[in-house]
Design a protein around this motif. Structure first.
Motif, PDB file in Angstrom:
ATOM      1  N   ASP A 200       0.868   2.560   1.401  1.00  0.00           N
ATOM      2  CA  ASP A 200       1.035   3.829   0.701  1.00  0.00           C
ATOM      3  C   ASP A 200       0.707   3.718  -0.777  1.00  0.00           C
ATOM      4  O   ASP A 200       0.295   4.700  -1.399  1.00  0.00           O
ATOM      5  CB  ASP A 200       2.480   4.327   0.877  1.00  0.00           C
ATOM      6  CG  ASP A 200       2.818   4.577   2.335  1.00  0.00           C
ATOM      7  OD1 ASP A 200       1.910   5.035   3.063  1.00  0.00           O
ATOM      8  OD2 ASP A 200       3.950   4.281   2.748  1.00  0.00           O
ATOM      9  N   ASP A 201       0.926   2.558  -1.338  1.00  0.00           N
ATOM     10  CA  ASP A 201       0.714   2.369  -2.777  1.00  0.00           C
ATOM     11  C   ASP A 201      -0.728   1.939  -3.015  1.00  0.00           C
ATOM     12  O   ASP A 201      -1.228   0.988  -2.398  1.00  0.00           O
ATOM     13  CB  ASP A 201       1.681   1.309  -3.304  1.00  0.00           C
ATOM     14  CG  ASP A 201       1.696   1.277  -4.828  1.00  0.00           C
ATOM     15  OD1 ASP A 201       0.798   1.865  -5.452  1.00  0.00           O
ATOM     16  OD2 ASP A 201       2.615   0.638  -5.382  1.00  0.00           O
ATOM     17  N   LEU A 202      -1.406   2.608  -3.937  1.00  0.00           N
ATOM     18  CA  LEU A 202      -2.790   2.257  -4.257  1.00  0.00           C
ATOM     19  C   LEU A 202      -2.896   0.846  -4.837  1.00  0.00           C
ATOM     20  O   LEU A 202      -3.907   0.159  -4.649  1.00  0.00           O
ATOM     21  CB  LEU A 202      -3.384   3.268  -5.238  1.00  0.00           C
ATOM     22  CG  LEU A 202      -3.693   4.656  -4.672  1.00  0.00           C
ATOM     23  CD1 LEU A 202      -4.212   5.572  -5.772  1.00  0.00           C
ATOM     24  CD2 LEU A 202      -4.701   4.568  -3.539  1.00  0.00           C
ATOM     25  N   VAL A 203      -1.852   0.425  -5.573  1.00  0.00           N
ATOM     26  CA  VAL A 203      -1.855  -0.930  -6.132  1.00  0.00           C
ATOM     27  C   VAL A 203      -1.836  -1.956  -5.002  1.00  0.00           C
ATOM     28  O   VAL A 203      -2.547  -2.970  -5.042  1.00  0.00           O
ATOM     29  CB  VAL A 203      -0.651  -1.129  -7.079  1.00  0.00           C
ATOM     30  CG1 VAL A 203      -0.605  -2.576  -7.568  1.00  0.00           C
ATOM     31  CG2 VAL A 203      -0.741  -0.177  -8.260  1.00  0.00           C
ATOM     32  N   GLU A 204      -1.030  -1.702  -3.960  1.00  0.00           N
ATOM     33  CA  GLU A 204      -0.998  -2.597  -2.803  1.00  0.00           C
ATOM     34  C   GLU A 204      -2.365  -2.646  -2.115  1.00  0.00           C
ATOM     35  O   GLU A 204      -2.838  -3.709  -1.723  1.00  0.00           O
ATOM     36  CB  GLU A 204       0.068  -2.135  -1.807  1.00  0.00           C
ATOM     37  CG  GLU A 204       1.498  -2.371  -2.243  1.00  0.00           C
ATOM     38  CD  GLU A 204       2.476  -1.976  -1.154  1.00  0.00           C
ATOM     39  OE1 GLU A 204       2.024  -1.431  -0.128  1.00  0.00           O
ATOM     40  OE2 GLU A 204       3.674  -2.211  -1.331  1.00  0.00           O
ATOM     41  N   ILE A 205      -2.961  -1.480  -1.962  1.00  0.00           N
ATOM     42  CA  ILE A 205      -4.270  -1.427  -1.313  1.00  0.00           C
ATOM     43  C   ILE A 205      -5.288  -2.243  -2.097  1.00  0.00           C
ATOM     44  O   ILE A 205      -6.034  -3.058  -1.537  1.00  0.00           O
ATOM     45  CB  ILE A 205      -4.741   0.032  -1.178  1.00  0.00           C
ATOM     46  CG1 ILE A 205      -3.797   0.798  -0.244  1.00  0.00           C
ATOM     47  CG2 ILE A 205      -6.169   0.092  -0.655  1.00  0.00           C
ATOM     48  CD1 ILE A 205      -4.090   2.282  -0.190  1.00  0.00           C
ATOM     49  N   PHE A 206      -5.309  -2.039  -3.408  1.00  0.00           N
ATOM     50  CA  PHE A 206      -6.280  -2.746  -4.241  1.00  0.00           C
ATOM     51  C   PHE A 206      -6.030  -4.256  -4.207  1.00  0.00           C
ATOM     52  O   PHE A 206      -6.957  -5.046  -4.068  1.00  0.00           O
ATOM     53  CB  PHE A 206      -6.196  -2.235  -5.680  1.00  0.00           C
ATOM     54  CG  PHE A 206      -7.089  -2.983  -6.636  1.00  0.00           C
ATOM     55  CD1 PHE A 206      -8.456  -2.733  -6.687  1.00  0.00           C
ATOM     56  CD2 PHE A 206      -6.563  -3.966  -7.477  1.00  0.00           C
ATOM     57  CE1 PHE A 206      -9.275  -3.432  -7.556  1.00  0.00           C
ATOM     58  CE2 PHE A 206      -7.381  -4.668  -8.338  1.00  0.00           C
ATOM     59  CZ  PHE A 206      -8.737  -4.401  -8.380  1.00  0.00           C
ATOM     60  N   PHE A 207      -4.733  -4.647  -4.306  1.00  0.00           N
ATOM     61  CA  PHE A 207      -4.441  -6.070  -4.400  1.00  0.00           C
ATOM     62  C   PHE A 207      -4.653  -6.782  -3.068  1.00  0.00           C
ATOM     63  O   PHE A 207      -5.397  -7.763  -2.985  1.00  0.00           O
ATOM     64  CB  PHE A 207      -3.003  -6.282  -4.876  1.00  0.00           C
ATOM     65  CG  PHE A 207      -2.639  -7.739  -5.007  1.00  0.00           C
ATOM     66  CD1 PHE A 207      -3.058  -8.472  -6.104  1.00  0.00           C
ATOM     67  CD2 PHE A 207      -1.899  -8.381  -4.023  1.00  0.00           C
ATOM     68  CE1 PHE A 207      -2.733  -9.816  -6.225  1.00  0.00           C
ATOM     69  CE2 PHE A 207      -1.578  -9.714  -4.136  1.00  0.00           C
ATOM     70  CZ  PHE A 207      -1.990 -10.435  -5.241  1.00  0.00           C
TER      71      PHE A 207
END
Length: 261
Positions: A200-207
């Motif tokens: 759900d978090d874009l930061v998680e997706i990117f990382f």
């Protein structure tokens, strides 16, 4: 190879990496938009990452051993060729009637021949033919050459042949092809899992998607490149051994002093 060419080749490696990761990013965007994220993060996913790291580590360790061994080859080639030149010159100075000029001429052809092999312009068969010709040249010197000197010459000739066959094997045979297939399959499944896992978090997706997929694919591409440390003639190969030891001694190999002069 100049610094500019090396930079271009490394940029080509990065471009190849981007082309591999771009479909993963596109599929992740579609999965988020269409609701295809059907997997939940679980410890089993961490186990998949661990197994992939194990396979890649096994490949990297095996390939690195061959790479470190290959780094010695140009210096060993230069040493062997210079030893042949030195022995033949000494024979000519001690016994002018021996006339080793033909053997020296063949050694002078072998130097550029090996550089051409590294660059991909000379085949191993052509070098083996030159080595056989040198063997014939040495045979003509048996009547004027003492046994210890001839033994040293033949030993250097055998070392030259052995180096060529070893390098040709490293270049032509990949390290455990089955493990390559397993690593590629595992990395593909890992990337597919990252695409289908709900985040759900874009930061998680990117990382997680970016860092894990980037590192796994990049290391796999690097291992494939390191598996052939003699790819100087291939534009897509950027991590090759240095030919400086052989290049620095080329003048002494191709233009030896004439013992008869």
């Amino acid at each position: 190879m100049g610094p500019t060419a090396m930079v271009i080749r490394r940029l080509g490696m990065l471009l190849k990496l981007v082309l591999v990761l771009l479909p993963v990013a596109v599929l992740k965007t579609l999965a988020m938009a269409r609701g295809w994220e059907v997997l939940e993060p679980t410890p089993l996913f961490a186990g998949l990452i661990t197994s992939n790291v194990f396979l890649i580590g096994f490949l990297f360790n095996g390939v690195l051993i061959d790479y470190k061994e290959s780094e010695k080859c140009p210096a060993q080639l230069a040493e062997t060729l210079l030893s042949l030149v030195a022995e033949l010159q000494a024979l000519g100075w001690a016994r002018p009637e021996a006339q080793p000029a033909a053997a020296l001429a063949t050694v002078a052809e072998l130097g550029p021949g090996f550089l051409g092999w590294f660059q991909g312009t000379t085949r191993a068969k052509e070098l083996l033919d030159l080595i056989e010709r040198l063997n014939g040249d040495l045979a003509q010197l048996r009547s004027t050459c003492e046994s210890p000197c001839m033994a040293r010459l033949l030993q250097e000739l055998a070392s030259l042949r052995g180096l060529l066959l070893r390098m040709e094997t490293i270049r032509s045979i990949p390290f455990v092809p089955t493990v390559y297939w397993l690593s590629a399959t595992s990395t593909t499944l890992l990337c597919a899992g990252l695409v289908l896992t709900r985040m759900d978090d874009l930061v998680e997706i990117f990382f997680y998607l970016g860092a894990i997929a980037f590192l796994m694919v990049f290391i796999l591409l690097l291992i494939w490149d390191l598996d052939n440390p003699f790819g100087h003639g291939e534009f897509s190969s950027c991590e090759n051994i240095s030919l400086a030891p052989l290049e620095r001694t080329m003048a002494r190999i191709t233009h030896p002093r004439n013992p008869e002069g």
